[in-house]
Design a protein around this motif. Structure first.
Motif, PDB file in Angstrom:
ATOM      1  N   ALA A   1       0.852  -1.179   0.000  1.00 48.84           N
ATOM      2  CA  ALA A   1       0.000   0.000   0.000  1.00 48.84           C
ATOM      3  C   ALA A   1       0.887   1.228   0.000  1.00 48.84           C
ATOM      4  O   ALA A   1       1.890   1.285   0.727  1.00 48.84           O
ATOM      5  N   SER A   2       0.542   2.202  -0.849  1.00 46.57           N
ATOM      6  CA  SER A   2       1.268   3.466  -0.915  1.00 46.57           C
ATOM      7  C   SER A   2       0.463   4.547  -0.218  1.00 46.57           C
ATOM      8  O   SER A   2      -0.747   4.684  -0.474  1.00 46.57           O
ATOM      9  N   VAL A   3       1.099   5.307   0.638  1.00 48.07           N
ATOM     10  CA  VAL A   3       0.481   6.477   1.270  1.00 48.07           C
ATOM     11  C   VAL A   3       1.183   7.720   0.743  1.00 48.07           C
ATOM     12  O   VAL A   3       2.411   7.847   0.845  1.00 48.07           O
ATOM     13  N   LEU A   4       0.404   8.632   0.151  1.00 49.63           N
ATOM     14  CA  LEU A   4       0.939   9.877  -0.401  1.00 49.63           C
ATOM     15  C   LEU A   4       0.328  11.029   0.390  1.00 49.63           C
ATOM     16  O   LEU A   4      -0.884  11.262   0.347  1.00 49.63           O
ATOM     17  N   LEU A   5       1.165  11.733   1.135  1.00 49.42           N
ATOM     18  CA  LEU A   5       0.692  12.825   1.979  1.00 49.42           C
ATOM     19  C   LEU A   5       0.579  14.114   1.169  1.00 49.42           C
ATOM     20  O   LEU A   5       1.463  14.457   0.381  1.00 49.42           O
ATOM     21  N   ASN A   6      -0.522  14.807   1.382  1.00 54.53           N
ATOM     22  CA  ASN A   6      -0.830  16.052   0.696  1.00 54.53           C
ATOM     23  C   ASN A   6       0.062  17.168   1.239  1.00 54.53           C
ATOM     24  O   ASN A   6       0.158  17.360   2.457  1.00 54.53           O
ATOM     25  N   VAL A   7       0.696  17.885   0.349  1.00 51.91           N
ATOM     26  CA  VAL A   7       1.513  19.019   0.765  1.00 51.91           C
ATOM     27  C   VAL A   7       0.633  20.153   1.292  1.00 51.91           C
ATOM     28  O   VAL A   7       1.104  21.009   2.051  1.00 51.91           O
ATOM     29  N   GLY A   8      -0.639  20.158   0.926  1.00 52.42           N
ATOM     30  CA  GLY A   8      -1.582  21.154   1.401  1.00 52.42           C
ATOM     31  C   GLY A   8      -2.301  21.883   0.301  1.00 52.42           C
ATOM     32  O   GLY A   8      -3.291  22.577   0.542  1.00 52.42           O
ATOM     33  N   ASP A   9      -1.813  21.709  -0.942  1.00 54.15           N
ATOM     34  CA  ASP A   9      -2.394  22.428  -2.069  1.00 54.15           C
ATOM     35  C   ASP A   9      -2.862  21.490  -3.174  1.00 54.15           C
ATOM     36  O   ASP A   9      -3.055  21.897  -4.312  1.00 54.15           O
ATOM     37  N   GLY A  10      -3.023  20.198  -2.834  1.00 54.30           N
ATOM     38  CA  GLY A  10      -3.439  19.234  -3.846  1.00 54.30           C
ATOM     39  C   GLY A  10      -2.282  18.612  -4.597  1.00 54.30           C
ATOM     40  O   GLY A  10      -2.503  17.891  -5.575  1.00 54.30           O
ATOM     41  N   THR A  11      -1.066  18.892  -4.151  1.00 54.10           N
ATOM     42  CA  THR A  11       0.095  18.155  -4.647  1.00 54.10           C
ATOM     43  C   THR A  11       0.567  17.241  -3.522  1.00 54.10           C
ATOM     44  O   THR A  11       0.243  17.462  -2.340  1.00 54.10           O
ATOM     45  N   PHE A  12       1.377  16.227  -3.882  1.00 54.18           N
ATOM     46  CA  PHE A  12       1.632  15.153  -2.935  1.00 54.18           C
ATOM     47  C   PHE A  12       3.115  14.819  -2.844  1.00 54.18           C
ATOM     48  O   PHE A  12       3.837  14.831  -3.851  1.00 54.18           O
ATOM     49  N   ALA A  13       3.548  14.510  -1.623  1.00 52.68           N
ATOM     50  CA  ALA A  13       4.910  14.057  -1.390  1.00 52.68           C
ATOM     51  C   ALA A  13       5.078  12.646  -1.951  1.00 52.68           C
ATOM     52  O   ALA A  13       4.099  11.929  -2.171  1.00 52.68           O
ATOM     53  N   PRO A  14       6.320  12.223  -2.195  1.00 48.73           N
ATOM     54  CA  PRO A  14       6.531  10.851  -2.661  1.00 48.73           C
ATOM     55  C   PRO A  14       5.937   9.833  -1.696  1.00 48.73           C
ATOM     56  O   PRO A  14       5.851  10.063  -0.480  1.00 48.73           O
ATOM     57  N   GLN A  15       5.545   8.708  -2.240  1.00 45.75           N
ATOM     58  CA  GLN A  15       4.871   7.666  -1.489  1.00 45.75           C
ATOM     59  C   GLN A  15       5.724   7.094  -0.368  1.00 45.75           C
ATOM     60  O   GLN A  15       6.946   7.008  -0.456  1.00 45.75           O
ATOM     61  N   GLY A  16       5.048   6.721   0.710  1.00 41.97           N
ATOM     62  CA  GLY A  16       5.592   5.791   1.685  1.00 41.97           C
ATOM     63  C   GLY A  16       4.888   4.470   1.491  1.00 41.97           C
ATOM     64  O   GLY A  16       3.683   4.442   1.216  1.00 41.97           O
ATOM     65  N   THR A  17       5.578   3.354   1.588  1.00 42.85           N
ATOM     66  CA  THR A  17       4.992   2.062   1.261  1.00 42.85           C
ATOM     67  C   THR A  17       4.944   1.151   2.485  1.00 42.85           C
ATOM     68  O   THR A  17       5.801   1.228   3.378  1.00 42.85           O
ATOM     69  N   TYR A  18       3.926   0.290   2.474  1.00 47.61           N
ATOM     70  CA  TYR A  18       3.673  -0.665   3.550  1.00 47.61           C
ATOM     71  C   TYR A  18       3.354  -2.021   2.932  1.00 47.61           C
ATOM     72  O   TYR A  18       2.563  -2.106   1.987  1.00 47.61           O
ATOM     73  N   ALA A  19       3.940  -3.064   3.473  1.00 40.69           N
ATOM     74  CA  ALA A  19       3.669  -4.409   2.982  1.00 40.69           C
ATOM     75  C   ALA A  19       2.260  -4.837   3.370  1.00 40.69           C
ATOM     76  O   ALA A  19       1.832  -4.677   4.521  1.00 40.69           O
ATOM     77  N   THR A  20       1.527  -5.362   2.401  1.00 39.83           N
ATOM     78  CA  THR A  20       0.190  -5.905   2.639  1.00 39.83           C
ATOM     79  C   THR A  20       0.235  -7.421   2.497  1.00 39.83           C
ATOM     80  O   THR A  20       1.279  -8.010   2.231  1.00 39.83           O
ATOM     81  N   GLY A  21      -0.923  -8.039   2.648  1.00 40.39           N
ATOM     82  CA  GLY A  21      -1.048  -9.421   2.241  1.00 40.39           C
ATOM     83  C   GLY A  21      -0.918  -9.534   0.735  1.00 40.39           C
ATOM     84  O   GLY A  21      -0.741  -8.547   0.018  1.00 40.39           O
ATOM     85  N   THR A  22      -1.019 -10.743   0.233  1.00 36.36           N
ATOM     86  CA  THR A  22      -0.806 -10.984  -1.188  1.00 36.36           C
ATOM     87  C   THR A  22      -1.954 -10.427  -2.020  1.00 36.36           C
ATOM     88  O   THR A  22      -3.123 -10.666  -1.730  1.00 36.36           O
ATOM     89  N   SER A  23      -1.613  -9.629  -3.019  1.00 32.05           N
ATOM     90  CA  SER A  23      -2.576  -9.100  -4.005  1.00 32.05           C
ATOM     91  C   SER A  23      -3.709  -8.295  -3.364  1.00 32.05           C
ATOM     92  O   SER A  23      -4.868  -8.686  -3.384  1.00 32.05           O
ATOM     93  N   PRO A  24      -3.389  -7.131  -2.789  1.00 28.93           N
ATOM     94  CA  PRO A  24      -4.455  -6.275  -2.233  1.00 28.93           C
ATOM     95  C   PRO A  24      -5.350  -5.763  -3.354  1.00 28.93           C
ATOM     96  O   PRO A  24      -4.871  -5.236  -4.355  1.00 28.93           O
ATOM     97  N   TYR A  25      -6.654  -5.913  -3.161  1.00 32.65           N
ATOM     98  CA  TYR A  25      -7.584  -5.677  -4.262  1.00 32.65           C
ATOM     99  C   TYR A  25      -8.487  -4.472  -4.056  1.00 32.65           C
ATOM    100  O   TYR A  25      -8.866  -3.808  -5.009  1.00 32.65           O
ATOM    101  N   SER A  26      -8.885  -4.205  -2.820  1.00 31.22           N
ATOM    102  CA  SER A  26      -9.744  -3.059  -2.535  1.00 31.22           C
ATOM    103  C   SER A  26      -9.361  -2.509  -1.177  1.00 31.22           C
ATOM    104  O   SER A  26      -8.648  -3.160  -0.409  1.00 31.22           O
ATOM    105  N   LEU A  27      -9.821  -1.295  -0.874  1.00 29.98           N
ATOM    106  CA  LEU A  27      -9.516  -0.709   0.425  1.00 29.98           C
ATOM    107  C   LEU A  27     -10.570   0.291   0.843  1.00 29.98           C
ATOM    108  O   LEU A  27     -11.331   0.804   0.016  1.00 29.98           O
ATOM    109  N   VAL A  28     -10.612   0.551   2.143  1.00 31.61           N
ATOM    110  CA  VAL A  28     -11.476   1.581   2.722  1.00 31.61           C
ATOM    111  C   VAL A  28     -10.691   2.333   3.785  1.00 31.61           C
ATOM    112  O   VAL A  28      -9.700   1.834   4.319  1.00 31.61           O
ATOM    113  N   VAL A  29     -11.173   3.540   4.097  1.00 33.94           N
ATOM    114  CA  VAL A  29     -10.554   4.402   5.108  1.00 33.94           C
ATOM    115  C   VAL A  29     -11.589   4.735   6.168  1.00 33.94           C
ATOM    116  O   VAL A  29     -12.739   5.073   5.858  1.00 33.94           O
TER     117      VAL A  29
END
Length: 408
Positions: free
Chosen positions: A94-122
């Protein structure tokens, strides 16, 4: 036993020994690519005024992992700006991209998931006021739902997984289904074809209860209070049977048998002769206060709109043309007129927006170019201007494309 029935589903491609990118119809169709409703919601941004002229700016792309299959929105670091989380099917991250505040985004931070993540919710799953996220991992032999709890600063603890014997999760939704004040997780499975709920213990840990049969191939799931009883109900898009399943909540997190509605038009491209809905979403399209449904139909390149009669039953569909091979559908009031519009990610390389005419019918689509094979989207106000924007997961080139609204 898993079988290769829904051949356009990327995870079933993997199960059959094929690459997700072997064919055009190669990846996830947009299941639950939205931030959860409630305090984490990115869907409820009200425009400050109606637009005289509205359009989307061309996309700005940001690198994710390979074959992004889902995208959702939440404020992960508590700065008041909506960030992005992306499920990457190609490398099980999973990639998390933090908003700089104006609708642009910092480079991704990544997290290991289970095999083949298909959908997600927040959602805030453990009640600490921070947005967490959950993924449905469909990888062969390792099928589970994974929960990532926010450390409080926009970084996340390692995945905690929950599984049930004989289940292959695809669709994922969130809601307080048993009315205990804690968000639960609902999941659809294709072995067997069913829907079930993981009940939250209140601290972001879960257990699963009874499963309820659906039609064949339930790939997308959405929650909404369809019958106005104060508890969330569920609707699933069934890819293989070309139907929607509606489950009305009994009031405490149990559900009677499904009621089904036919989607799309009869077609012949795939076995079964159906239109194969890939995604379902919810919105009040006709302004009557009752949640309606919209589904993306892959084969006819249409979206179906189902208007709620007010009691949790739905009128027959009305279909609208969109781009080729629509995978994901979302809702937002893009032009600020107070009516819910539709956005659609089309696998052939476009995103469509259909503006609501004010009565639950829609104007012809407007289209914008995306990256390669867009197959997921999320809607939210990313630059804090009061107007909803779009984030689109481009499966074919490993990016997320951000489209900012331009309202004049």
């Amino acid at each position: 036993m898993r079988t290769c029935v829904a051949l356009t589903l990327v995870l079933l491609f993997a199960a059959c020994g094929r690459s997700p990118l072997d064919v055009l119809l190669s990846a996830d169709g947009g299941w639950n690519h939205f931030a959860a409703t409630g305090p984490d919601s990115a869907l409820d941004s009200a425009a400050s005024a109606a637009c005289v002229r509205w359009q989307l700016a061309p996309q700005v792309t940001y690198a994710t992992g390979p074959a992004p299959s889902a995208v959702a929105i939440g404020d992960f670091n508590g700065d008041g700006s909506f960030d992005l989380v992306v499920a990457n099917l190609g490398n099980s991250t999973a990639s998390v991209l933090l908003n700089v505040g104006d609708g642009t985004f910092a480079p991704q931070g990544t997290y290991a998931t289970g095999t083949s993540p298909y959908s997600l919710v927040v959602s805030d799953l453990n009640g600490d006021g921070k947005s967490d996220f959950a993924v449905a991992n469909y990888g062969a032999g390792a099928e589970n739902v994974g929960v990532f709890l926010n450390r409080g600063n926009g970084t996340f603890a390692s995945e905690i997984t929950y599984s049930k014997e004989g289940y292959d999760p695809l669709g994922l939704a969130v809601g307080d289904f048993n009315r205990d004040g804690h968000p639960d997780l609902a999941v659809t499975t294709v072995d067997p074809n069913a829907m079930g709920v993981f009940f939250n213990h209140g601290n972001g840990t879960f257990d699963i209860q009874v499963m309820y049969p659906t039609d064949a191939g339930p790939v997308s799931l959405v929650a909404g209070d369809f019958n106005h009883d104060g508890v969330p109900d569920l609707a699933a898009a069934n890819w293989a049977s070309s139907t929607l399943s509606v489950f009305l909540n009994n009031g405490h997190g149990t559900f009677p048998a499904q009621v089904t509605y036919a989607t799309g038009a009869p077609t012949r491209l795939y076995s079964g002769g159906g239109d194969h809905p890939s995604s379902v979403t919810v919105g009040d399209f006709d302004g009557d206060g009752s949640p309606d449904l919209a589904a993306a139909n892959m084969e006819s390149s249409t979206v179906s709109v189902f208007l709620n009669t007010g009691d949790g039953t739905f009128l027959p569909q009305v279909m609208y043309p969109v781009g080729d091979v629509p995978y994901a559908v979302g809702v937002g009031d893009f032009d600020g007129d107070g009516h819910s519009d539709l956005a659609v990610a089309n696998n052939a390389g476009t995103v469509s927006v259909l503006l609501n005419l004010g009565d639950g019918t829609f104007a012809p689509q407007q289209t914008w170019a995306t990256g390669i094979n867009p197959q997921s989207l999320a809607v939210g106000d990313l630059n804090r201007d009061g107007h909803p924007d779009l984030a689109v997961g481009n499966s074919g080139d490993g990016t997320v494309g951000v489209f900012l609204s331009q309202c004049q």
